[in-house]
Enzyme design. Structure first.
Site, PDB file in Angstrom:
ATOM      1  N   ARG A 107       0.881  -1.181   0.000  1.00 31.31           N
ATOM      2  CA  ARG A 107       0.000   0.000   0.000  1.00 31.31           C
ATOM      3  C   ARG A 107       0.907   1.217   0.000  1.00 31.31           C
ATOM      4  NH1 ARG A 107      -5.386   1.506   3.410  1.00 31.31           N
ATOM      5  NH2 ARG A 107      -6.168   0.058   1.840  1.00 31.31           N
ATOM      6  N   HIS A 134      -7.418   0.649  -6.431  1.00 28.54           N
ATOM      7  CA  HIS A 134      -7.616  -0.174  -5.233  1.00 28.54           C
ATOM      8  C   HIS A 134      -8.305  -1.488  -5.657  1.00 28.54           C
ATOM      9  CE1 HIS A 134      -7.899  -1.304  -1.180  1.00 28.54           C
ATOM     10  NE2 HIS A 134      -8.808  -0.491  -0.725  1.00 28.54           N
ATOM     11  N   GLN A 137     -10.219  -4.051  -3.215  1.00 31.65           N
ATOM     12  CA  GLN A 137     -11.552  -3.648  -2.750  1.00 31.65           C
ATOM     13  C   GLN A 137     -12.626  -4.069  -3.743  1.00 31.65           C
ATOM     14  OE1 GLN A 137     -12.305  -1.952   0.305  1.00 31.65           O
ATOM     15  NE2 GLN A 137     -14.313  -2.687  -0.313  1.00 31.65           N
ATOM     16  N   ASP A 222     -17.320   7.076  -1.827  1.00 34.55           N
ATOM     17  CA  ASP A 222     -16.085   6.951  -1.051  1.00 34.55           C
ATOM     18  C   ASP A 222     -15.820   8.310  -0.420  1.00 34.55           C
ATOM     19  OD1 ASP A 222     -13.615   6.072  -0.061  1.00 34.55           O
ATOM     20  OD2 ASP A 222     -12.583   6.214  -1.993  1.00 34.55           O
ATOM     21  N   CYS A 262     -16.308   1.642   0.491  1.00 35.06           N
ATOM     22  CA  CYS A 262     -15.176   0.795   0.886  1.00 35.06           C
ATOM     23  C   CYS A 262     -14.781   1.003   2.351  1.00 35.06           C
ATOM     24  CB  CYS A 262     -13.989   1.045  -0.034  1.00 35.06           C
ATOM     25  SG  CYS A 262     -13.290   2.704   0.087  1.00 35.06           S
ATOM     26  N   ARG A 290     -13.458  -8.541   2.193  1.00 40.25           N
ATOM     27  CA  ARG A 290     -12.037  -8.337   1.916  1.00 40.25           C
ATOM     28  C   ARG A 290     -11.249  -9.584   2.321  1.00 40.25           C
ATOM     29  NH1 ARG A 290     -10.024  -3.196   1.636  1.00 40.25           N
ATOM     30  NH2 ARG A 290      -8.137  -4.294   0.999  1.00 40.25           N
TER      31      ARG A 290
HETATM   32  N1  NVA Z   1      -9.997   6.600  -1.627  1.00 44.55           N
HETATM   33  C1  NVA Z   1      -9.624   6.235  -0.287  1.00 44.55           C
HETATM   34  C2  NVA Z   1      -9.837   4.764  -0.055  1.00 44.55           C
HETATM   35  C3  NVA Z   1      -9.509   4.301   1.340  1.00 44.55           C
HETATM   36  C4  NVA Z   1      -9.651   2.822   1.513  1.00 44.55           C
HETATM   37  C5  NVA Z   1      -8.168   6.598  -0.046  1.00 44.55           C
HETATM   38  O1  NVA Z   1      -7.341   6.394  -0.942  1.00 44.55           O
HETATM   39  O2  NVA Z   1      -7.844   7.100   1.039  1.00 44.55           O
HETATM   40  N1   CP Z   2     -11.258  -0.115   2.461  1.00 46.11           N
HETATM   41  C1   CP Z   2      -9.993  -0.142   2.900  1.00 46.11           C
HETATM   42  O1   CP Z   2      -9.053  -0.400   2.143  1.00 46.11           O
HETATM   43  O2   CP Z   2      -9.857   0.102   4.236  1.00 46.11           O
HETATM   44  P1   CP Z   2      -8.509   0.340   5.031  1.00 46.11           P
HETATM   45  O3   CP Z   2      -7.938   1.660   4.584  1.00 46.11           O
HETATM   46  O4   CP Z   2      -8.929   0.349   6.467  1.00 46.11           O
HETATM   47  O5   CP Z   2      -7.553  -0.783   4.740  1.00 46.11           O
END
Ligand code: NVA
Ligand code: CP
Length: 309
Positions: A107, A134, A137, A222, A262, A290
């Site tokens: 990540r 992502h 997800q 989101d 998500c 997930r």
């Molecule tokens: N769009 C959000 C998703 C978090 C799981 C982010 O990138 O922070």
């Molecule tokens: N939806 C998701 O990826 O959540 P986290 O940021 O908690 O991993």
């Protein structure tokens, strides 16, 4: 004999539609295995490296718990505590870490970094969120839709809010799982124009949320400010003020429409306080999936199953 080149999962386009369908069906089967308390440990002695440069709850817990449940082990590697965070080149990190573990999830911010890591890795790399995509997800989201409503092919999905990493993965999902996607973003927050152009036959850009959700079988949103955009939070709240998903908006969608997010979600912003527990919301199933979807993905990448069997 040299190992064959590993398969990676950096976007949904790295697997074929058939392979993705296998992962979804396998996720549903693995959920049943877990719910029946059956011991299933195909990953004994296997190690998952988990590299995190951004925060996480669901991704970390689901990968770590999933690996343990399948008999393997997971290593949490924060950039704060590894040499990656001190500027060790990605190539060196990829060569070294992939010589010691069996599969790696990352990540991070820049999508090019996971691509670079994958180029130098001996083992499969999974994108666990970048600024651009992502895909993990989406496996959980599609599994959740299939469990509640059956096949998503031919359905209409509406994305409301920011044209962000999740929106981009929905565009790829529309292509791979064969659904129509309405995208409804405020001016200045549209998704990547090239991605939209490449998938134009499946996408409709509709700026009014009330028009966009009409006839939709799934409505998704989101956060308005993703990780790394904390400084833009106030400006975004103004720009996105008319893009909240709430029960009144959902009433304009199809009668059997579902709502997904998500998570983490910000009640009172992108969703209303009462949307979370609305009967059309499946956000907790989506979060749990997930776990099952990523176990299926890791089986696919590590065990090379015969998907036509
Ligand atoms: N769009 C959000 C998703 C978090 C799981 C982010 O990138 O922070
Ligand atoms: N939806 C998701 O990826 O959540 P986290 O940021 O908690 O991993």
């Amino acid at each position: 004999m040299p190992n064959p080149a590993p398969r990676h999962f950096l976007t949904l386009l790295d697997l074929t539609s058939n392979e993705l369908d296998w992962v979804i069906q396998r996720a549903i089967a693995l959920k049943q295995i877990r719910n029946s308390n059956t011991l299933y440990e195909p990953f004994r002695n296997q190690v998952l490296g988990m590299i995190f440069e951004k925060s996480s709850t669901r991704t970390r817990v689901s990968f770590e718990a999933g690996m343990a449940q399948l008999g393997g082990h997971a290593l949490f590697l924060s950039s704060r505590d590894t040499q990656l965070g001190r500027g060790e080149p990605i190539e060196d990190s990829a060569r070294v870490i992939s010589s010691m573990v069996d599969i790696i999830m990352i990540r991070t911010f820049d999508h090019a970094q996971v691509e670079e890591f994958a180029r130098h890795s001996k083992v499969p790399i999974i994108n666990a969120l970048t600024d651009d995509y992502h895909p993990c997800q989406l496996l959980a989201d599609i599994q959740t839709f299939v469990e509640h409503r059956g096949c998503i092919s031919g359905k209409t999905v509406t994305w409301i809010g920011d044209g962000n990493n999740m929106c981009h993965s929905y565009i790829n999902a529309a292509r791979q799982f064969d659904f129509n996607l309405n995208i409804c973003c405020p001016s200045g927050y549209a998704p990547n124009p090239q991605l939209v152009k490449d998938n134009a036959q499946r996408i409709q850009i509709i700026s009014d949320p009330k028009t966009a959700v009409q006839g939709s079988h799934l409505v998704v949103t989101d956060t308005w400010a993703s990780m790394g955009q904390e400084d833009e939070k106030k400006a975004r709240e103004l720009a996105f003020a008319n893009y909240q998903v709430n029960p009144e908006l959902m009433d304009l969608a199809a009668d059997d429409a579902l709502f997904m997010h998500c998570l983490p979600a910000y009640r009172g912003l992108e969703i209303s306080h009462d949307m979370f527990n609305d009967p059309r919301s499946v956000v907790y199933d989506e979060a749990e999936n997930r776990l099952h979807a990523q176990k299926a993905l890791m089986e696919f990448l590590l065990l090379n199953p015969n998907i036509d069997a």
